[in-house]
Design a protein around this motif. Sequence first.
Motif, mmCIF file in Angstrom:
data_model
loop_
_atom_site.group_PDB
_atom_site.id
_atom_site.type_symbol
_atom_site.label_atom_id
_atom_site.label_comp_id
_atom_site.label_asym_id
_atom_site.label_seq_id
_atom_site.Cartn_x
_atom_site.Cartn_y
_atom_site.Cartn_z
ATOM 1 N N ILE A 46 -68.929 50.357 -37.878
ATOM 2 C CA ILE A 46 -69.279 50.185 -39.181
ATOM 3 C C ILE A 46 -69.806 51.607 -39.759
ATOM 4 O O ILE A 46 -70.548 52.337 -39.035
ATOM 5 C CB ILE A 46 -70.604 49.373 -38.963
ATOM 6 N N ILE A 47 -69.398 51.567 -41.220
ATOM 7 C CA ILE A 47 -69.864 52.524 -41.783
ATOM 8 C C ILE A 47 -71.017 52.295 -42.890
ATOM 9 O O ILE A 47 -70.374 51.494 -43.922
ATOM 10 C CB ILE A 47 -68.970 53.422 -42.367
ATOM 11 N N SER A 48 -72.314 52.500 -42.863
ATOM 12 C CA SER A 48 -73.108 51.776 -43.809
ATOM 13 C C SER A 48 -74.578 52.585 -43.372
ATOM 14 O O SER A 48 -74.813 52.962 -42.303
ATOM 15 C CB SER A 48 -73.078 50.374 -43.735
ATOM 16 N N MET A 49 -75.145 52.158 -44.560
ATOM 17 C CA MET A 49 -76.738 52.569 -44.285
ATOM 18 C C MET A 49 -77.445 51.446 -43.178
ATOM 19 O O MET A 49 -78.116 51.615 -42.597
ATOM 20 C CB MET A 49 -77.746 52.435 -45.617
ATOM 21 N N SER A 50 -76.801 50.122 -43.276
ATOM 22 C CA SER A 50 -76.869 49.179 -42.478
ATOM 23 C C SER A 50 -78.179 48.408 -42.537
ATOM 24 O O SER A 50 -78.809 48.005 -41.524
ATOM 25 C CB SER A 50 -76.431 49.456 -41.005
ATOM 26 N N ARG A 51 -78.975 48.720 -43.420
ATOM 27 C CA ARG A 51 -80.317 47.990 -43.638
ATOM 28 C C ARG A 51 -80.143 46.476 -43.509
ATOM 29 O O ARG A 51 -81.255 45.812 -43.142
ATOM 30 C CB ARG A 51 -81.106 48.338 -44.714
ATOM 31 N N TRP A 52 -78.916 45.987 -43.889
ATOM 32 C CA TRP A 52 -78.733 44.698 -43.751
ATOM 33 C C TRP A 52 -78.511 44.084 -42.382
ATOM 34 O O TRP A 52 -78.298 42.723 -41.893
ATOM 35 C CB TRP A 52 -77.466 44.225 -44.489
ATOM 36 N N LEU A 53 -78.303 44.923 -41.204
ATOM 37 C CA LEU A 53 -77.706 44.696 -39.917
ATOM 38 C C LEU A 53 -79.122 43.885 -38.959
ATOM 39 O O LEU A 53 -79.991 44.595 -39.051
ATOM 40 C CB LEU A 53 -77.382 45.950 -39.119
ATOM 41 N N GLU A 54 -78.614 42.673 -38.781
ATOM 42 C CA GLU A 54 -79.446 42.037 -37.986
ATOM 43 C C GLU A 54 -79.122 41.978 -36.421
ATOM 44 O O GLU A 54 -77.937 42.177 -35.946
ATOM 45 C CB GLU A 54 -79.842 40.559 -38.607
ATOM 46 N N PRO A 55 -80.119 41.733 -35.304
ATOM 47 C CA PRO A 55 -79.731 41.576 -34.031
ATOM 48 C C PRO A 55 -78.819 40.388 -33.756
ATOM 49 O O PRO A 55 -77.810 40.581 -33.009
ATOM 50 C CB PRO A 55 -81.045 41.293 -33.635
ATOM 51 N N ILE A 292 -68.582 62.171 -42.104
ATOM 52 C CA ILE A 292 -67.894 60.771 -41.679
ATOM 53 C C ILE A 292 -66.341 61.111 -41.256
ATOM 54 O O ILE A 292 -65.993 60.663 -40.121
ATOM 55 C CB ILE A 292 -67.861 59.690 -42.656
ATOM 56 N N GLU A 293 -65.413 61.850 -42.067
ATOM 57 C CA GLU A 293 -64.309 62.296 -41.509
ATOM 58 C C GLU A 293 -63.955 62.730 -40.199
ATOM 59 O O GLU A 293 -63.277 62.207 -39.613
ATOM 60 C CB GLU A 293 -63.648 63.232 -42.641
ATOM 61 N N PRO A 294 -64.586 64.237 -39.902
ATOM 62 C CA PRO A 294 -64.708 64.418 -38.525
ATOM 63 C C PRO A 294 -64.985 63.453 -37.407
ATOM 64 O O PRO A 294 -64.206 63.365 -36.516
ATOM 65 C CB PRO A 294 -65.187 65.681 -38.570
ATOM 66 N N ASN A 295 -66.030 62.899 -37.741
ATOM 67 C CA ASN A 295 -66.423 61.981 -36.780
ATOM 68 C C ASN A 295 -65.572 60.775 -36.513
ATOM 69 O O ASN A 295 -65.281 60.178 -35.285
ATOM 70 C CB ASN A 295 -67.804 61.227 -37.201
ATOM 71 N N LEU A 296 -64.821 60.568 -37.232
ATOM 72 C CA LEU A 296 -63.949 59.323 -37.468
ATOM 73 C C LEU A 296 -62.650 59.834 -36.503
ATOM 74 O O LEU A 296 -62.016 59.161 -35.955
ATOM 75 C CB LEU A 296 -63.487 58.800 -38.805
ATOM 76 N N ARG A 297 -62.143 61.012 -36.929
ATOM 77 C CA ARG A 297 -60.917 61.749 -36.368
ATOM 78 C C ARG A 297 -61.520 61.793 -34.620
ATOM 79 O O ARG A 297 -60.597 61.422 -34.052
ATOM 80 C CB ARG A 297 -60.776 63.016 -36.896
ATOM 81 N N TYR A 298 -62.482 62.160 -34.495
ATOM 82 C CA TYR A 298 -62.922 62.392 -33.023
ATOM 83 C C TYR A 298 -63.145 60.922 -32.424
ATOM 84 O O TYR A 298 -62.604 60.846 -31.196
ATOM 85 C CB TYR A 298 -64.258 63.176 -33.089
ATOM 86 N N TYR A 299 -63.563 59.955 -32.991
ATOM 87 C CA TYR A 299 -63.650 58.755 -32.382
ATOM 88 C C TYR A 299 -62.167 58.360 -32.253
ATOM 89 O O TYR A 299 -62.138 57.581 -31.142
ATOM 90 C CB TYR A 299 -64.211 57.982 -33.674
ATOM 91 N N CYS A 300 -61.278 58.239 -33.035
ATOM 92 C CA CYS A 300 -60.085 57.811 -32.748
ATOM 93 C C CYS A 300 -59.391 58.401 -31.522
ATOM 94 O O CYS A 300 -58.360 58.062 -31.101
ATOM 95 C CB CYS A 300 -59.202 58.031 -34.114
ATOM 96 N N LEU A 301 -59.670 59.701 -31.380
ATOM 97 C CA LEU A 301 -58.968 60.591 -30.121
ATOM 98 C C LEU A 301 -59.974 60.426 -29.090
ATOM 99 O O LEU A 301 -59.541 60.836 -27.969
ATOM 100 C CB LEU A 301 -59.202 62.012 -30.490
ATOM 101 N N GLN A 302 -61.033 59.324 -29.223
ATOM 102 C CA GLN A 302 -61.898 59.334 -27.948
ATOM 103 C C GLN A 302 -62.537 60.396 -27.704
ATOM 104 O O GLN A 302 -63.003 60.481 -26.082
ATOM 105 C CB GLN A 302 -61.386 58.436 -26.836
ATOM 106 N N ALA A 303 -62.688 61.697 -28.537
ATOM 107 C CA ALA A 303 -63.313 62.644 -28.124
ATOM 108 C C ALA A 303 -64.917 62.513 -28.680
ATOM 109 O O ALA A 303 -65.238 63.145 -29.440
ATOM 110 C CB ALA A 303 -62.974 64.024 -28.968
ATOM 111 N N TYR A 304 -65.573 61.552 -27.931
ATOM 112 C CA TYR A 304 -67.159 61.144 -28.357
ATOM 113 C C TYR A 304 -67.871 62.488 -28.309
ATOM 114 O O TYR A 304 -68.904 62.427 -29.227
ATOM 115 C CB TYR A 304 -67.280 59.961 -27.728
#
Length: 322
Positions: A46-55, A292-304
């Motif tokens: 999820i990429i969002s401010m996410s104030r809408w996200l409920e448990p 977001i861009e570099p974080n998404l690239r690292y995520y795809c590479l599993q370089a968390y």
Amino acid sequence: MKKVLVVDDDAESYKSFLEPRFQEIEFTFLDDPKHVEPYLIDTEVIISMSRWLEPEMVASMKKLKWLQCTITGTDHLHEALSNSPEVILTSGRGIHGPQMTEITLLHMLALYRQINRLSKNQGKHIWDRFLPKVLDTRKVAILGLGSIAEHMAGCFKALGMSVFGISRTIRKVDGIEKVYSREQILEAVSDIDFLVILLPLSLDTEKIIDAQVFDAMKDTACIINVARGGVVDEAALIDALREEKIAGAGLDVFENRPLQPDSPLWDMNNVFITPHVGGRSDLYTQNILEIIEPNLRYYCLQAYDKMTNIVDLSEIVSKDRN
């Protein structure tokens, strides 16, 4: 294929930027969180401010692995993610310095240059050349010393102000003359002209600015809150303003949002109000995408471990009233 859900009122800008760069990802772009339900079950990111996200939403998202919040404060997500410690949470920390500094300066100048008075005079066609105060040589203490504070301190110093800091731990911070611990807050505020609040809301910061703090301040001092409303005891603030224990308040945030129509703060001449817009800017989407861009690239590479702004959920307050 990884499925990424982007929810933002500027969804089209996210789409035009992300889709050409990540063709291996299946994106869903929504500008209204009312329509998220059908996409939750298969969403991995999820990429969002996410104030809408409920448990209960998170509980249904068996594939959710990462949530990129698009703002700095993530305290509003603690309840939703409290039973999902395996989910990576990252924030938008680091992009808010310019706009937060500008909103703070707006509030300072509004109080010192009496913008409310000027606006009323303009509406009534009154020519009133009163004597304004200047920021030069004034003392300001910043409560909460993150990246925003460092940017802010440099701007304050450029205007001729003396800058002090109040932090959980005493440490050297560029642009700040002296740092006090939170336990020294009464000493820190005793000789300043402005107290600027940049603290997130947490269990140990809720109502940290209370009647004791206002009693310790000079009656010519002003408070500027551009962080979270819950950090300030609003009832004590109203009393301090009414009793002229402090000179004024610039407020972008409140205990409850929006500020209720019957709040006495609306009608106080020594209060300047903005509707929680401090972190917003016309360049916001452009700036957050740089995180977001570099974080998404690292995520795809599993370089968390290379992802930036990873948030420790244990340090976030369990409620958000802002």
